[in-house]
Design an enzyme around this catalytic site. Structure first.
Site, PDB file in Angstrom:
ATOM      1  CB  CYS A  67      -1.015  -0.002   1.128  1.00 39.46           C
ATOM      2  SG  CYS A  67      -0.305   0.154   2.770  1.00 39.46           S
ATOM      3  NE  ARG A 118      -5.291   0.036   3.835  1.00 41.13           N
ATOM      4  CZ  ARG A 118      -4.816   0.713   2.797  1.00 41.13           C
ATOM      5  NH1 ARG A 118      -5.203   0.402   1.576  1.00 41.13           N
ATOM      6  NH2 ARG A 118      -3.957   1.703   2.977  1.00 41.13           N
ATOM      7  CE  LYS A 151      -3.456  -3.533   8.451  1.00 41.36           C
ATOM      8  NZ  LYS A 151      -2.322  -3.248   7.580  1.00 41.36           N
ATOM      9  NE  ARG A 156      -5.289   3.249   6.022  1.00 41.04           N
ATOM     10  CZ  ARG A 156      -6.509   2.728   6.032  1.00 41.04           C
ATOM     11  NH1 ARG A 156      -7.533   3.474   5.649  1.00 41.04           N
ATOM     12  NH2 ARG A 156      -6.697   1.479   6.382  1.00 41.04           N
ATOM     13  CB  SER A 168      -0.924   5.989  13.575  1.00 43.93           C
ATOM     14  OG  SER A 168      -2.024   5.599  12.764  1.00 43.93           O
ATOM     15  CD  GLU A 203      -7.542 -13.920   8.283  1.00 39.69           C
ATOM     16  OE1 GLU A 203      -6.453 -14.466   8.013  1.00 39.69           O
ATOM     17  OE2 GLU A 203      -8.254 -13.386   7.418  1.00 39.69           O
ATOM     18  CE1 TYR A 205       4.047   4.683  14.461  1.00 41.36           C
ATOM     19  CE2 TYR A 205       1.995   3.949  15.476  1.00 41.36           C
ATOM     20  CZ  TYR A 205       2.839   4.024  14.373  1.00 41.36           C
ATOM     21  OH  TYR A 205       2.468   3.429  13.200  1.00 41.36           O
ATOM     22  CE  LYS A 226      -2.084  -2.026  11.818  1.00 42.81           C
ATOM     23  NZ  LYS A 226      -1.435  -2.006  10.571  1.00 42.81           N
TER      24      LYS A 226
END
Ligand code: PBG
Length: 315
Positions: free
Chosen positions: A120, A210, A188, A198, A267, A226, A306, A241
């Protein structure tokens, strides 16, 4: 029948030494991975400093600082010079992440280098795979993801982290890389909390969203499926996530599987706290430490955050 006054839980909460003695979850830098964005041109971000784009030169300076602070691991994201339909910058041996890996491998031999494997950031349309007739083509994308992972490992990556959510991507990468640890973004979710990322990566989809490949926030059994598939395909580590909206998913994965589990404190979760702190609504350090402790308490073995660099100073 109450056991009060014999039992008084406040006895062990009276001083910090007592609280520390019986603390069930502790944070250590060993369990944190710092995301870094590398780009041809630097672009500082004053409000969200961890979302700044670093040049290759900045990156090596950053690596020195991280080593001095005791940060052990980073995950690299690349912003290429040019994007195209095929996301060719992702698997270019001379691509931005590949160059970053070579520079870091030399400068910081002990820093653990993880890479995000996805198209992406490299596609002109911003989707995580090849687009054919307006749809993301799962099977055609697999080969490109495997090529990307191989080029990362050849450039020095210690582990690769596929985040695209194509079916079969872990198997495709595993076949190409029998020896490399795969940290799979298994659960995810399609999430509103990826906004600042992004922006930093310039990877917002140009059309659609998405939801055709990332998980629906309403589902937890699907997340377990998954994880099961990713393990069967050869994943070494599972990931959930975003983290805070999905603490129940982290707990469910922890209870079902014995594989190591990562969680990505994304983020938007970082930005929410930063923005509230900037307004004086809460204390950043306390809110961050509480969030990260909760993610570990829910069952994550390690966290992509972060705040990793701040954590080095806070702990
Ligand atoms: C790439 C990728 C994304 C994130 C990590 N890898 C963005 C997305 O899926 O849109 C988000 C990380 C964050 O928000 O901090 N696919």
């Amino acid at each position: 029948m109450s056991t009060f006054p014999v039992t008084r839980l406040r006895r062990l909460r009276r001083t910090e030494s007592l609280r520390s003695l019986v603390r069930e979850t502790r944070l250590s830098l060993d369990e944190f991975v710092l995301p870094l964005f590398v780009a041809p041109e630097p672009e500082p971000n004053a409000e969200l400093p961890a979302m700044s784009r670093l040049s290759l030169d900045d990156l090596v300076t950053e690596a020195d600082e991280l080593a001095a602070l005791g940060v052990r691991a980073v995950i690299l994201f690349g912003i290429p010079e040019e994007k195209d339909e095929e996301g060719s910058g992702a698997y270019d041996d001379d691509g931005i992440v590949q160059r970053a890996l070579r520079a870091l491998r030399e400068r910081a031999p002990r820093l653990l280098l993880l890479t995000d494997v996805c198209l992406c950031e490299y596609t002109s349309h911003g989707h995580c795979g090849l687009v054919r007739d307006g749809e993301v083509d799962n099977d055609e994308t697999l080969e490109l993801l495997a090529r990307t992972a191989v080029s990362h490992v050849e450039a020095g990556a210690d582990a690769v982290c596929p985040s695209d959510m194509m079916d079969g991507r872990v198997g495709a990468i595993r076949e190409a890389l029998p020896q490399t640890p795969i940290v799979a973004y298994s659960a995810k979710y399609a999430s509103a909390f990826y906004g600042p990322f992004r922006e930093a990566a310039g990877s917002a989809p140009a059309f659609g969203d998405r939801r055709g490949y990332q998980l629906d926030a309403a589902n937890v059994r699907e997340a377990l499926r998954e994880c099961e598939l990713d393990l069967a395909e050869g994943a070494d580590v599972l990931m959930v996530k975003p983290a805070l909206p999905n603490l129940d998913v982290i707990r469910a994965v922890r209870e079902r599987f014995d594989a190591p589990l990562a969680a990505y404190n994304v983020s938007g979760e970082y930005a929410m706290v930063k923005a509230a702190a900037a307004k004086g609504f809460l204390d950043e350090r306390q809110a961050a430490l509480e969030s990260l402790t909760a993610i570990r308490r829910a069952g994550a073995d390690f966290v992509l955050s972060y705040w990793t660099k701040d954590l080095a100073r806070w702990l």
